[in-house]
Design a protein around this motif. Structure first.
Motif, PDB file in Angstrom:
ATOM      1  N   GLY A  19       3.868  -2.956   8.323  1.00 36.44           N
ATOM      2  CA  GLY A  19       3.518  -1.928   9.308  1.00 36.44           C
ATOM      3  C   GLY A  19       2.094  -2.104   9.819  1.00 36.44           C
ATOM      4  N   CYS A  20       1.922  -1.981  11.122  1.00 35.67           N
ATOM      5  CA  CYS A  20       0.641  -2.321  11.761  1.00 35.67           C
ATOM      6  C   CYS A  20      -0.191  -1.099  12.154  1.00 35.67           C
ATOM      7  N   TRP A  21       0.180   0.078  11.683  1.00 37.41           N
ATOM      8  CA  TRP A  21      -0.492   1.324  12.049  1.00 37.41           C
ATOM      9  C   TRP A  21      -1.976   1.329  11.681  1.00 37.41           C
ATOM     10  N   ARG A  22      -2.302   0.707  10.536  1.00 36.53           N
ATOM     11  CA  ARG A  22      -3.681   0.787  10.022  1.00 36.53           C
ATOM     12  C   ARG A  22      -4.509  -0.461  10.357  1.00 36.53           C
ATOM     13  N   SER A 164      13.383   6.665  15.761  1.00 37.70           N
ATOM     14  CA  SER A 164      12.510   7.003  14.635  1.00 37.70           C
ATOM     15  C   SER A 164      12.412   8.524  14.543  1.00 37.70           C
ATOM     16  N   ASN A 165      12.474   9.015  13.318  1.00 35.86           N
ATOM     17  CA  ASN A 165      12.348  10.456  13.049  1.00 35.86           C
ATOM     18  C   ASN A 165      13.450  11.263  13.726  1.00 35.86           C
ATOM     19  N   PHE A 166      14.613  10.636  13.940  1.00 37.09           N
ATOM     20  CA  PHE A 166      15.754  11.340  14.538  1.00 37.09           C
ATOM     21  C   PHE A 166      16.609  11.968  13.445  1.00 37.09           C
ATOM     22  N   ASN A 185      17.022   3.582  12.227  1.00 37.32           N
ATOM     23  CA  ASN A 185      16.374   4.894  12.298  1.00 37.32           C
ATOM     24  C   ASN A 185      15.205   4.815  11.335  1.00 37.32           C
ATOM     25  N   GLN A 186      14.001   4.925  11.872  1.00 35.00           N
ATOM     26  CA  GLN A 186      12.787   4.798  11.052  1.00 35.00           C
ATOM     27  C   GLN A 186      12.307   6.196  10.687  1.00 35.00           C
ATOM     28  N   VAL A 187      12.357   6.511   9.403  1.00 36.33           N
ATOM     29  CA  VAL A 187      11.999   7.863   8.951  1.00 36.33           C
ATOM     30  C   VAL A 187      11.109   7.763   7.726  1.00 36.33           C
ATOM     31  N   LEU A 223       1.327   7.076  -3.932  1.00 34.73           N
ATOM     32  CA  LEU A 223       2.099   6.466  -5.020  1.00 34.73           C
ATOM     33  C   LEU A 223       1.476   5.144  -5.449  1.00 34.73           C
ATOM     34  N   GLY A 224       0.404   4.743  -4.793  1.00 36.14           N
ATOM     35  CA  GLY A 224      -0.277   3.504  -5.157  1.00 36.14           C
ATOM     36  C   GLY A 224      -1.564   3.832  -5.889  1.00 36.14           C
ATOM     37  N   ASP A 225      -2.647   3.251  -5.399  1.00 39.00           N
ATOM     38  CA  ASP A 225      -3.927   3.447  -6.093  1.00 39.00           C
ATOM     39  C   ASP A 225      -4.780   4.509  -5.422  1.00 39.00           C
ATOM     40  N   GLY A 226      -4.158   5.317  -4.581  1.00 41.88           N
ATOM     41  CA  GLY A 226      -4.925   6.375  -3.927  1.00 41.88           C
ATOM     42  C   GLY A 226      -4.762   6.260  -2.435  1.00 41.88           C
ATOM     43  N   SER A 227      -4.898   7.400  -1.773  1.00 43.95           N
ATOM     44  CA  SER A 227      -4.653   7.387  -0.341  1.00 43.95           C
ATOM     45  C   SER A 227      -5.950   7.139   0.412  1.00 43.95           C
ATOM     46  N   ARG A 228      -5.864   6.345   1.455  1.00 47.60           N
ATOM     47  CA  ARG A 228      -6.993   6.179   2.362  1.00 47.60           C
ATOM     48  C   ARG A 228      -6.969   7.366   3.309  1.00 47.60           C
ATOM     49  N   ARG A 229      -5.932   7.400   4.111  1.00 44.45           N
ATOM     50  CA  ARG A 229      -5.783   8.537   5.013  1.00 44.45           C
ATOM     51  C   ARG A 229      -4.295   8.817   5.115  1.00 44.45           C
ATOM     52  N   PRO A 274      11.628  -0.897   3.413  1.00 43.90           N
ATOM     53  CA  PRO A 274      10.318  -0.235   3.360  1.00 43.90           C
ATOM     54  C   PRO A 274       9.340  -0.926   4.311  1.00 43.90           C
ATOM     55  N   ILE A 275       8.481  -0.133   4.945  1.00 45.84           N
ATOM     56  CA  ILE A 275       7.452  -0.698   5.834  1.00 45.84           C
ATOM     57  C   ILE A 275       6.125  -0.597   5.097  1.00 45.84           C
ATOM     58  N   VAL A 276       5.632  -1.727   4.641  1.00 40.65           N
ATOM     59  CA  VAL A 276       4.409  -1.762   3.834  1.00 40.65           C
ATOM     60  C   VAL A 276       3.200  -1.570   4.746  1.00 40.65           C
TER      61      VAL A 276
HETATM   62  N1  LIG Z   1       7.631   6.222  12.727  1.00 44.04           N
HETATM   63  C1  LIG Z   1       6.655   6.996  12.296  1.00 44.04           C
HETATM   64  O1  LIG Z   1       6.547   8.178  12.656  1.00 44.04           O
HETATM   65  C2  LIG Z   1       5.657   6.413  11.339  1.00 44.04           C
HETATM   66  C3  LIG Z   1       4.695   7.242  10.725  1.00 44.04           C
HETATM   67  C4  LIG Z   1       3.807   6.647   9.825  1.00 44.04           C
HETATM   68  C5  LIG Z   1       3.881   5.276   9.554  1.00 44.04           C
HETATM   69  N2  LIG Z   1       4.813   4.494  10.204  1.00 44.04           N
HETATM   70  C6  LIG Z   1       4.962   3.040   9.906  1.00 44.04           C
HETATM   71  O2  LIG Z   1       4.996   2.854   8.497  1.00 44.04           O
HETATM   72  C7  LIG Z   1       4.004   1.929   8.112  1.00 44.04           C
HETATM   73  C8  LIG Z   1       3.550   2.230   6.710  1.00 44.04           C
HETATM   74  O3  LIG Z   1       2.987   3.559   6.613  1.00 44.04           O
HETATM   75  P1  LIG Z   1       1.790   3.831   5.595  1.00 44.04           P
HETATM   76  O4  LIG Z   1       0.636   2.961   5.966  1.00 44.04           O
HETATM   77  O5  LIG Z   1       1.583   5.283   5.491  1.00 44.04           O
HETATM   78  O6  LIG Z   1       2.464   3.222   4.269  1.00 44.04           O
HETATM   79  P2  LIG Z   1       2.119   3.270   2.737  1.00 44.04           P
HETATM   80  O7  LIG Z   1       2.415   1.901   2.223  1.00 44.04           O
HETATM   81  O8  LIG Z   1       2.807   4.441   2.125  1.00 44.04           O
HETATM   82  O9  LIG Z   1       0.554   3.562   2.629  1.00 44.04           O
HETATM   83  C9  LIG Z   1      -0.403   2.564   2.875  1.00 44.04           C
HETATM   84  C10 LIG Z   1      -1.744   3.137   2.498  1.00 44.04           C
HETATM   85  O10 LIG Z   1      -1.798   3.263   1.072  1.00 44.04           O
HETATM   86  C11 LIG Z   1      -2.962   2.656   0.568  1.00 44.04           C
HETATM   87  N3  LIG Z   1      -2.680   2.149  -0.783  1.00 44.04           N
HETATM   88  C12 LIG Z   1      -3.212   2.643  -1.918  1.00 44.04           C
HETATM   89  N4  LIG Z   1      -2.751   1.967  -2.974  1.00 44.04           N
HETATM   90  C13 LIG Z   1      -1.926   1.023  -2.541  1.00 44.04           C
HETATM   91  C14 LIG Z   1      -1.167   0.027  -3.190  1.00 44.04           C
HETATM   92  N5  LIG Z   1      -1.190  -0.137  -4.521  1.00 44.04           N
HETATM   93  N6  LIG Z   1      -0.383  -0.774  -2.423  1.00 44.04           N
HETATM   94  C15 LIG Z   1      -0.362  -0.622  -1.110  1.00 44.04           C
HETATM   95  N7  LIG Z   1      -1.081   0.304  -0.422  1.00 44.04           N
HETATM   96  C16 LIG Z   1      -1.859   1.137  -1.137  1.00 44.04           C
HETATM   97  C17 LIG Z   1      -3.283   1.583   1.573  1.00 44.04           C
HETATM   98  O11 LIG Z   1      -4.663   1.277   1.511  1.00 44.04           O
HETATM   99  P3  LIG Z   1      -5.177  -0.259   1.664  1.00 44.04           P
HETATM  100  O12 LIG Z   1      -4.959  -0.638   3.087  1.00 44.04           O
HETATM  101  O13 LIG Z   1      -6.615  -0.174   1.291  1.00 44.04           O
HETATM  102  O14 LIG Z   1      -4.384  -1.084   0.703  1.00 44.04           O
HETATM  103  C18 LIG Z   1      -2.915   2.252   2.887  1.00 44.04           C
HETATM  104  O15 LIG Z   1      -3.978   3.086   3.327  1.00 44.04           O
HETATM  105  C19 LIG Z   1       2.939   2.047   9.209  1.00 44.04           C
HETATM  106  O16 LIG Z   1       2.114   0.912   9.311  1.00 44.04           O
HETATM  107  C20 LIG Z   1       3.807   2.196  10.429  1.00 44.04           C
HETATM  108  O17 LIG Z   1       4.294   0.926  10.846  1.00 44.04           O
HETATM  109  C21 LIG Z   1       5.699   5.052  11.063  1.00 44.04           C
END
Ligand SMILES: NC(=O)c1ccc[n+]([C@@H]2O[C@H](COP(=O)([O-])OP(=O)(O)OC[C@H]3O[C@@H](n4cnc5c(N)ncnc54)[C@H](OP(=O)(O)O)[C@@H]3O)[C@@H](O)[C@H]2O)c1
Length: 313
Positions: A19-22, A164-166, A185-187, A223-229, A274-276
């Motif tokens: 996933g390229c959101w960040r 997505s989100n449907f 369907n991306q949810v 669920l990983g090592d802490g949330s960034r945002r 899963p979208i990483v």
């Molecule tokens: N369709 C929609 O409405 C929607 C909404 C949100 C997201 N998305 C898609 O879903 C993708 C993933 O969403 P997400 O970024 O929220 O996914 P996520 O994998 O749940 O969270 C990633 C975040 O968790 C942090 N993190 C902490 N510990 C980690 C670990 N052990 N392994 C991996 N990450 C860890 C990451 O920080 P670091 O970068 O420092 O590792 C990053 O900030 C997005 O890029 C986007 O493509 C879609």
């Protein structure tokens, strides 16, 4: 990484998507720096090297900057395109005012087509492989959306379509109007957000052979090592019990909590993708290891029970 078919369409891609959101390292395009852009490009290369072939974007990710960073990777090495499935989204608009006016949704034919053309330019590609409607527009006219899809497919700008989100009923309404398959369907789906198990989304994906792409599979890092945002809707997630169970199981299996949390999604027979979302190369690689991790039924249910706020009936 193992390759899987996406929905009932013609495309296949890696078992986990990237996933390229960040990618921009900020939500605010005015805060982009050369260092942030370079880090985003490194993350894309790390994902390619780790075997991810599906890259998920949206026109609104950092207001187009994430697509632009990705486009620079392709500009530098055009041969990478052939091995990729590129997905992006449209349908959410932010009025262009600095006071942060609220988002609104727009599934008009004009907006869908124009947004796709802008994404193609930023991504520096001729075709989007999977074009998704980002969030339901309350004013969605399925016939108008189908006409937009038809125009984009006929002109070669899009291969396949998804949503997505449907809700399932919204998927059905659109599918009746659109002649081709809605392939995804991306949810939101993770051990911290179990709604797709109960609200009919997974049932529909099984019945219609749609791929459920799971966004925030680690609950934005909780669920990983802490949330960034995290998104406002994710702020209240209480993951302490799930974390404890993941840690116990990770110790027993000689793996990581991240890999287990993703493997839990992969176990579902609907073929969840899963979208990483990490931008850290080591974590991007760590997540890919989930593709080789198989959970027993017993393990899957232990994690579900730890994740549920109330016992199973
Ligand atoms: N369709 C929609 O409405 C929607 C909404 C949100 C997201 N998305 C898609 O879903 C993708 C993933 O969403 P997400 O970024 O929220 O996914 P996520 O994998 O749940 O969270 C990633 C975040 O968790 C942090 N993190 C902490 N510990 C980690 C670990 N052990 N392994 C991996 N990450 C860890 C990451 O920080 P670091 O970068 O420092 O590792 C990053 O900030 C997005 O890029 C986007 O493509 C879609």
């Amino acid at each position: 990484m193992q390759s899987v078919r996406i929905g009932s369409g013609a495309l296949s891609a890696s078992r986990l998507a990237y996933g390229c959101w960040r990618l921009a390292g900020t939500w605010d395009p005015t805060e982009l720096t050369p260092e942030r852009e370079a880090a985003g490009m490194r993350a894309v290369h790390a994902a390619i090297d780790a075997g991810y072939t599906l890259f998920d974007h949206a026109d609104i990710y950092c207001q187009g900057v994430c697509e632009t960073i990705f486009g620079r990777v392709l500009e530098a090495t055009p041969s990478l395109r052939a091995g990729m499935v590129i997905a992006t989204k449209c349908g959410i608009r932010r009025p262009n005012d600095p006071a942060g006016a609220p988002y609104r949704y727009d599934f008009s034919r004009e907006h869908i087509v124009a947004s796709c053309e802008q994404s193609l330019r930023r991504l520096r590609v001729e075709t989007v492989d999977i074009y998704q409607l980002h969030r339901p527009d309350y004013l969605m006219d399925p016939a108008e959306v189908a006409a937009a899809f038809d125009a984009l497919q006929r002109s070669g700008k899009v291969r396949e379509f998804g949503v997505s989100n449907f809700r399932p009923s919204q998927v059905t309404a659109l599918q009746r109007a659109w002649k081709g398959p809605l392939v995804v369907n991306q949810v939101e789906f993770s051990l911290a957000h179990l709604a797709p198990l109960e609200d009919g989304t997974l049932d529909q994906c099984l019945a219609e052979s749609m791929t459920l792409m799971a966004w925030s599979p680690l609950a934005g890092g909780k669920l990983g090592d802490g949330s960034r945002r995290v998104l406002p809707s994710q702020e209240g997630y209480d993951t302490a019990r799930i974390q404890a169970e993941l840690a116990t199981m990770a110790h027993a299996r000689g793996t990581t909590r991240t890999a287990l949390a993703l493997a839990w999604l992969l176990k579902h027979p609907a073929g969840v993708m899963p979208i990483v979302g990490s931008t850290d190369p080591a974590r991007i690689r760590e997540a890919a290891a989930a593709a080789d991790l198989s959970l027993s039924r017993e393990e899957w249910y232990r994690l579900l029970i730890a994740a549920r706020p109330v016992p199973l009936p």
